[in-house]
Design a protein around this motif. Structure first.
Motif, mmCIF file in Angstrom:
data_model
loop_
_atom_site.group_PDB
_atom_site.id
_atom_site.type_symbol
_atom_site.label_atom_id
_atom_site.label_comp_id
_atom_site.label_asym_id
_atom_site.label_seq_id
_atom_site.Cartn_x
_atom_site.Cartn_y
_atom_site.Cartn_z
ATOM 1 N N LYS A 1 57.476 0.185 -8.001
ATOM 2 C CA LYS A 1 56.470 1.214 -8.250
ATOM 3 C C LYS A 1 55.859 1.634 -6.809
ATOM 4 O O LYS A 1 55.287 2.892 -7.025
ATOM 5 N N LEU A 2 55.826 0.774 -5.881
ATOM 6 C CA LEU A 2 55.628 1.574 -4.727
ATOM 7 C C LEU A 2 56.416 2.495 -4.095
ATOM 8 O O LEU A 2 55.787 3.653 -3.713
ATOM 9 N N VAL A 3 57.515 2.473 -4.343
ATOM 10 C CA VAL A 3 58.527 3.366 -3.872
ATOM 11 C C VAL A 3 58.282 4.737 -4.761
ATOM 12 O O VAL A 3 58.456 5.808 -4.258
ATOM 13 N N GLU A 4 58.117 4.709 -5.952
ATOM 14 C CA GLU A 4 57.706 5.812 -6.930
ATOM 15 C C GLU A 4 56.539 6.363 -6.689
ATOM 16 O O GLU A 4 56.309 7.708 -6.426
ATOM 17 N N HIS A 5 55.403 5.693 -6.056
ATOM 18 C CA HIS A 5 54.374 6.199 -5.570
ATOM 19 C C HIS A 5 54.516 7.167 -4.486
ATOM 20 O O HIS A 5 53.999 8.213 -4.129
ATOM 21 N N ALA A 6 55.421 6.488 -3.451
ATOM 22 C CA ALA A 6 55.570 7.205 -2.059
ATOM 23 C C ALA A 6 56.184 8.592 -2.554
ATOM 24 O O ALA A 6 56.130 9.549 -1.904
ATOM 25 N N GLU A 7 57.049 8.505 -3.594
ATOM 26 C CA GLU A 7 58.010 9.689 -3.686
ATOM 27 C C GLU A 7 57.110 10.769 -4.206
ATOM 28 O O GLU A 7 56.992 11.994 -4.037
ATOM 29 N N ARG A 8 56.167 10.340 -5.381
ATOM 30 C CA ARG A 8 54.886 11.522 -5.616
ATOM 31 C C ARG A 8 54.077 11.957 -4.636
ATOM 32 O O ARG A 8 53.878 12.951 -4.587
ATOM 33 N N VAL A 9 53.760 11.206 -3.610
ATOM 34 C CA VAL A 9 53.166 11.488 -2.693
ATOM 35 C C VAL A 9 53.835 12.429 -1.612
ATOM 36 O O VAL A 9 53.367 13.620 -1.258
ATOM 37 N N LEU A 10 55.011 12.123 -1.541
ATOM 38 C CA LEU A 10 55.878 13.104 -0.376
ATOM 39 C C LEU A 10 56.268 14.299 -0.965
ATOM 40 O O LEU A 10 56.417 15.425 -0.582
ATOM 41 N N LEU A 11 56.734 14.062 -2.112
ATOM 42 C CA LEU A 11 57.600 15.211 -2.906
ATOM 43 C C LEU A 11 56.703 15.947 -3.945
ATOM 44 O O LEU A 11 57.056 17.144 -4.491
ATOM 45 N N GLY A 12 55.617 15.497 -4.291
ATOM 46 C CA GLY A 12 54.687 16.023 -5.172
ATOM 47 C C GLY A 12 55.035 15.829 -6.804
ATOM 48 O O GLY A 12 54.204 16.162 -7.432
ATOM 49 N N ARG A 13 55.989 15.116 -6.979
ATOM 50 C CA ARG A 13 56.284 14.626 -8.187
ATOM 51 C C ARG A 13 57.206 13.527 -8.350
ATOM 52 O O ARG A 13 57.961 13.325 -7.395
ATOM 53 N N GLY A 14 57.391 12.587 -9.393
ATOM 54 C CA GLY A 14 58.420 11.615 -9.489
ATOM 55 C C GLY A 14 59.807 12.073 -10.049
ATOM 56 O O GLY A 14 59.835 12.165 -11.414
ATOM 57 N N TRP A 15 60.659 12.436 -9.363
ATOM 58 C CA TRP A 15 62.029 12.907 -9.819
ATOM 59 C C TRP A 15 62.646 11.761 -10.389
ATOM 60 O O TRP A 15 63.496 11.932 -11.194
ATOM 61 N N VAL A 16 62.758 10.631 -9.790
ATOM 62 C CA VAL A 16 63.435 9.369 -10.111
ATOM 63 C C VAL A 16 62.254 8.323 -10.622
ATOM 64 O O VAL A 16 61.500 7.989 -9.922
ATOM 65 N N GLU A 17 62.555 7.612 -11.961
ATOM 66 C CA GLU A 17 61.585 6.896 -12.538
ATOM 67 C C GLU A 17 61.537 5.534 -11.598
ATOM 68 O O GLU A 17 62.715 5.075 -10.911
ATOM 69 N N SER A 18 60.589 4.665 -11.712
ATOM 70 C CA SER A 18 60.449 3.450 -11.157
ATOM 71 C C SER A 18 61.380 2.449 -11.707
ATOM 72 O O SER A 18 61.842 1.540 -10.877
#
Length: 336
Positions: A25-42
């Motif tokens: 979940k933390l990795v997905e959150h970081a992905e959304r923050v850095l890339l603007g959206r979640g390309w890969v699900e948690s």
């Protein structure tokens, strides 16, 4: 006594699995923050992190019971709760022709995809997992199908991991198809809903084409997701006959399938309170991530790599077939 014999043995494995799920979940959150959206699900991250932990550090026997509990019982509970987030109300507004086309695409895709996998040398279980993931709703379909056909953890992780990667790549490709072929918003929405694996990915793929494409794509995708219940119910019946069991249907069909159908019916008839639906969806989502973390922790990476190339080819060929069927639907419905 109950705590000592039933609860205590699963606690170490439960703690490790929970840690992997939270990390995902933390990795997905970081992905959304850095890339603007979640390309890969948690849940994909959960599998990958679990595999890395198992491969690098190993897993002591005292963790096995908790990991097995999360991979089976927790997943079954998540599937039941998922039924409460699906309503059949939207079906009536879709039109009989489109509904029939969606059902036909799922059925034909299941049949063809399964035989593609078998022709490439995949096992029956792995071929069925890839077929269900490709034809219905990606990771969720694979996770729901696995306990019904008694699939191995290695097969589940392999099919989810490679199918998820292909699904993400397809989300990047689809907007180019929309622009290149000049599809209308409705055409693009139907095509996306019939081909993209997961609901969040449908939203990401159709967003560039506007609100109408998003609405049509989501509706088509949700109807496709509703095929999950009948498909896993049929697989359970087939499995029961194949094992020549003489058990009553309630024992042949796993309890969570019945629970899924009951919850979906309750939601469709408005029997579930509105305030509970959001919580059920959230809990179901996290329990699924927890189960995927357990699957990752159960995987021998050497087995996954052994079948990797064939799984990728099977998933890619199946996706091509699904695209061809979806294009045919647009022609038949007069949308192309």
């Amino acid at each position: 006594m109950f705590f000592k014999t039933r609860i205590k043995p699963i606690l170490p494995g439960l703690a490790v699995t929970l840690a992997v799920a939270l990390a995902a979940k933390l990795v997905e959150h970081a992905e959304r923050v850095l890339l603007g959206r979640g390309w890969v699900e948690s849940l994909v991250f959960a599998i990958l992190i679990g595999v890395v932990v198992r491969s690098v550090f190993g897993l002591a026997p005292r963790f096995f019971a908790g990991v097995r509990f999360c991979g089976k019982t927790v997943l079954e509970i998540a599937i039941v709760l998922l039924g409460g987030s699906i309503s059949a109300q939207a079906i009536g507004s879709a039109g009989g022709g489109l509904i029939a086309a969606i059902i036909a695409v799922v059925c034909v895709s299941l049949f063809v995809s399964y035989h593609i996998g078998r022709a490439l040398g995949l096992t029956e279980h792995l071929s069925m997992l890839v077929a269900c993931g490709n034809s219905i709703c990606g990771n969720s379909a694979i996770a729901a199908t696995a306990p019904v056909i008694d699939a191995r953890s290695d097969d589940v992780a392999a099919s989810i991991s490679f199918t998820a990667v292909l699904g993400v790549l397809f989300v990047f490709i689809l907007p180019m198809l929309h622009a290149g072929l000049g599809l209308s918003a409705t055409q693009y929405g139907i095509f996306s809903g019939l081909t993209v694996y997961a609901v969040p990915q449908v939203l990401a793929a159709t967003a560039p084409a506007g609100a109408l494409a998003v609405q049509v794509g989501t509706l088509v995708k949700l109807i496709r997701v509703l095929m999950l219940g009948p498909v896993i119910f049929a697989l359970a019946l087939i499995g029961g006959r194949a094992r020549e069991t003489k058990l009553p249907i309630a024992q042949v069909v796993p309890w969570f399938i019945i629970g899924f159908i009951v919850m979906m019916a309750a939601q469709s008839f408005g029997l579930l309170p509105e305030f509970a639906l959001g919580g059920m969806k959230t809990v179901s989502s996290f329990l699924t991530i927890l189960a995927m973390a357990a699957l990752g922790l159960s995987v021998d990476i050497r087995n996954v790599m052994h079948v990797g190339g064939r799984v990728v080819v099977a998933a890619l060929m199946s996706l091509i077939v699904l695209c061809m069927l979806s294009g045919l639907v647009l022609v038949i419905l007069g949308q192309a």
